[in-house]
Motif scaffolding. Sequence first.
Motif, PDB file in Angstrom:
ATOM      1  N   GLU A  69       6.706   2.336  -8.686  1.00 44.14           N
ATOM      2  CA  GLU A  69       7.861   3.330  -8.210  1.00 44.14           C
ATOM      3  C   GLU A  69       7.329   4.112  -7.016  1.00 44.14           C
ATOM      4  O   GLU A  69       8.154   4.678  -6.218  1.00 44.14           O
ATOM      5  N   LEU A  70       6.115   4.464  -6.919  1.00 41.30           N
ATOM      6  CA  LEU A  70       5.571   5.327  -6.038  1.00 41.30           C
ATOM      7  C   LEU A  70       5.719   4.468  -4.828  1.00 41.30           C
ATOM      8  O   LEU A  70       6.005   5.183  -3.447  1.00 41.30           O
ATOM      9  N   ASP A  71       4.887   3.377  -4.478  1.00 36.90           N
ATOM     10  CA  ASP A  71       4.725   2.861  -3.246  1.00 36.90           C
ATOM     11  C   ASP A  71       4.528   1.190  -3.531  1.00 36.90           C
ATOM     12  O   ASP A  71       3.629   0.761  -4.312  1.00 36.90           O
ATOM     13  N   GLU A  72       5.437   0.354  -3.080  1.00 33.15           N
ATOM     14  CA  GLU A  72       5.333  -0.957  -3.385  1.00 33.15           C
ATOM     15  C   GLU A  72       4.064  -1.661  -2.589  1.00 33.15           C
ATOM     16  O   GLU A  72       3.776  -2.835  -3.283  1.00 33.15           O
ATOM     17  N   VAL A  73       3.832  -1.385  -1.549  1.00 36.61           N
ATOM     18  CA  VAL A  73       2.687  -2.066  -0.963  1.00 36.61           C
ATOM     19  C   VAL A  73       1.271  -1.497  -1.684  1.00 36.61           C
ATOM     20  O   VAL A  73       0.550  -2.416  -1.902  1.00 36.61           O
TER      21      VAL A  73
END
Length: 111
Positions: A69-73
């Motif tokens: 949810e925070l950062d897909e990378v």
Amino acid sequence: MVAKRSGVTEPFSREKIIAGVRRACQGRPVDEDALAKLGQRVEEAIRSSGSAEIPSHEVGLAILGPLRELDEVAYLRFASVYRSFESLDDFAKEIEALRKAGSSGEPGPST
């Protein structure tokens, strides 16, 4: 307590969770406040299990959802180490699962 694969147990450490996620987020637009909130969510999830001892694998699973949810990378970076990706196909499958989850509103890749 967290039970590691080697059989060693150690106290749960929110700071250790944040440090690991910080490495995955290196160079990404994720601030310290977001990392602290993720660490808190993971700790709450672990403590809510009610178990005195939890396998380290469960801690990793508790990190994956909030990190996605925070950062897909950063999620892909963390997942690639956590799940021991061995090929480009592993990345491709995970990216496809992220795309499907993003377009359908589903929770995302399997854990």
